[in-house]
Design a protein around this motif. Structure first.
Motif, short mmCIF file in Angstrom:
data_model
loop_
_atom_site.label_atom_id
_atom_site.label_comp_id
_atom_site.label_asym_id
_atom_site.label_seq_id
_atom_site.Cartn_x
_atom_site.Cartn_y
_atom_site.Cartn_z
N ASP A 1 27.09 56.08 111.56
CA ASP A 1 26.99 54.63 111.69
C ASP A 1 28.26 54.04 111.10
N GLY B 1 26.77 57.49 107.55
CA GLY B 1 25.82 58.48 108.05
C GLY B 1 26.24 59.87 107.62
N GLN B 2 25.28 60.69 107.25
CA GLN B 2 25.62 62.02 106.74
C GLN B 2 26.48 62.81 107.72
N ILE C 1 26.01 48.20 103.04
CA ILE C 1 25.98 48.95 101.78
C ILE C 1 26.34 48.00 100.63
N HIS D 1 15.65 60.23 109.02
CA HIS D 1 15.17 58.97 108.47
C HIS D 1 15.51 57.77 109.35
N GLY E 1 27.78 58.01 99.96
CA GLY E 1 28.29 59.22 100.63
C GLY E 1 28.72 60.33 99.69
N ASP F 1 26.68 63.40 99.97
CA ASP F 1 26.93 64.16 101.21
C ASP F 1 28.13 65.09 101.04
C1 GLC Z 1 22.50 57.26 104.96
C2 GLC Z 1 22.79 55.85 105.36
C3 GLC Z 1 24.26 55.68 105.69
C4 GLC Z 1 25.13 56.23 104.58
C5 GLC Z 1 24.69 57.60 104.18
C6 GLC Z 1 25.43 58.02 102.94
O1 GLC Z 1 22.67 58.08 106.05
O2 GLC Z 1 21.98 55.52 106.47
O3 GLC Z 1 24.55 54.32 105.86
O4 GLC Z 1 26.46 56.28 104.98
O5 GLC Z 1 23.31 57.63 103.92
O6 GLC Z 1 24.87 59.13 102.37
#
Ligand code: GLC
Length: 452
Positions: free
Chosen positions: A22, A99-100, A164, A220, A430, A433
């Motif tokens: 996203d 988004g991951q 965010i 999710h 993030g 991630d």
């Molecule tokens: C989730 C959120 C996304 C964000 C990500 C970070 O996927 O939907 O907006 O970038 O987490 O971990």
């Protein structure tokens, strides 16, 4: 840590990453934000515990709760008027890959992995956020499967935007003080996102055999109900089949699921049952592990490292996953059995600690050299203290210390790594991630190389 050696190993790895990307519209909370709300709305917001954003009070409530509890929360926006409110009232300071799947594929390809990323809403705007790395691909199907850079595969589709709200430790909104530096996400839920892989469905065998491992996330993002009459469960069932097929076609493929915030209990429970239980590894943060536990038992607050260890063990047993990992501010912990070589898992997490610290300090890992930023950052004292507490517990439970940070307790291995603490975080969204993807990539690369 030998960065050069790690990067050299990672170069030989091919990773498949899906599903969610996203655009993250990043806003740093300041006094101006407060002005968008009345005192009354603030009072109301304090009383609520929203599961979704339907009005301004829900939004404010989500942000305040996240600040007060230092929790990385995400709530879906379920009212189009609220999207309008955000667009008209909040000016994001940056727009970045979100988004991951997006964040992880940019990182992994920058580190040198051959990365194949699948995402449904690959609009032009979205595809432009993928880095120009030569080893980053989208699996494009036009009768046959071809790997092309995501920028060459964009389609005329919607772009998903998430809002965010980043806040710093100590910052205030009305009289709520942020307990730590963290973020709250107001997430959009486009009708088109349903985890279906469309034409790729027919090429799962080829795809699975191109890859050594896979990271899946984005479950999710499902909506409870779709306009065409389908439900999240219908789509989750196809995602389940896709995962089963990936594993069947390549039994050597290691699959990690990155969990996320799923406020709806029923959805959370189905994701765990249908997806997580079929993966090899599960990675979570502090709020995610608590939300998973809530599916299994009465709510209880996790504070000490021993409680987190027991929670990991419970999740491990309940969903029969070979490896469960958690990343918190002060330490990372993983417990596993019949998974990869324990030393590889430990090395993966040590690597991830530097990746995480560099990313939090700089805001982005744009180049392999950026990982060196972590060299000057101190290891968390709290994390070390927690490790001591765990070692006491280990002794009393007749466990065994195999080496620093690596243990055997009952019939499982435990890895425990204190993090590096960044005093002035640039951006937190993030970061988890980066940690998960980095550790998973290195542990798999080490395994592939035979531990050389
Ligand atoms: C989730 C959120 C996304 C964000 C990500 C970070 O996927 O939907 O907006 O970038 O987490 O971990």
């Amino acid at each position: 840590m030998n960065l050069k050696k790690n990067l050299n190993l990672i170069k030989d790895l091919t990773v498949f990453v899906a599903y969610n990307t996203d655009i993250d519209a990043i806003c740093y909370l300041n006094e101006d934000f407060e002005k968008k709300f009345s005192k009354n709305e603030f009072k109301q917001a304090l009383k609520e515990e929203p599961k979704a954003i339907k009005n301004k009070v829900d939004l404010l409530s989500g942000i305040l709760r996240s600040m007060r509890d230092n929790n990385a929360e995400e709530l879906p926006i379920l009212n189009p008027k609220m999207v309008e409110f955000l667009k008209n009232n909040i000016k994001p300071e940056e727009k970045r890959m979100g988004g991951q799947a997006g964040i992880m594929s940019n990182l992994l390809s920058t580190l040198g992995c051959k990365t194949i990323v699948y995402t449904k809403l690959l609009s032009k705007k979205q595809s432009n956020l993928f880095r120009d790395n030569e080893n980053l691909f989208f699996p494009k199907v036009n009768k046959t499967l071809k790997l092309k850079h995501p920028k060459k595969c964009s389609k005329k589709v919607k772009t998903k935007t998430n809002w965010i709200f980043e806040f710093k430790k100590g910052s205030m909104v009305f009289s709520t003080k942020a307990k730590g530096s963290n973020r709250f996400i107001a997430a959009s839920r486009p009708e088109e996102i349903n985890l279906e892989v469309e034409k790729l469905e027919k090429h799962v065998k080829e795809l699975a055999n191109l890859c050594d491992c896979a990271i899946l996330s984005g479950y999710h993002d499902l909506k409870k109900k779709y306009k065409d009459g389908s439900s999240y469960l219908d789509h989750l069932k196809s995602a389940e089949k896709f995962l089963e097929k990936l594993k069947k076609e390549n039994p050597n493929l290691t699959v990690q699921v990155e969990f996320a915030s799923v406020p709806d209990r029923e959805m959370r429970s189905e994701i765990l049952k249908r997806i997580v239980s079929k993966a090899d590894s599960l990675s979570m943060d502090r709020s995610e592990i608590s939300s998973i536990l809530k599916v299994l038992e009465k709510e209880k607050k996790l504070t000490s490292i021993i409680e987190y260890y027991k929670a990991l063990e419970k999740i491990f047993e309940e969903f029969e996953i070979n490896c469960v990992k958690i990343h918190t501010l002060n330490y990372f912990m993983g417990i596993f059995q019949d998974y990869l070589n324990p030393k590889h898992v430990k090395k993966g997490l040590l690597f991830a600690r530097d990746l995480g610290a560099s990313r939090i300090k700089k805001g982005e890992i744009e180049d392999k050299e950026d990982v060196k930023i972590a060299e000057g950052i101190e290891v968390s004292r709290k994390g070390k203290k927690e490790r001591k507490k765990f070692e006491e517990f280990l002794k009393n439970s007749k466990g065994e210390k195999l080496e620093k940070g690596l243990y055997k307790l009952k019939d499982k291995y435990v890895v425990l790594i204190p993090t590096k603490i960044v005093k002035e975080p640039k951006r937190t969204v993030g970061a988890g991630d980066i940690i998960s993807a980095g550790s998973f990539a290195l542990e798999n690369a080490l395994e592939k190389s035979g531990g050389k």
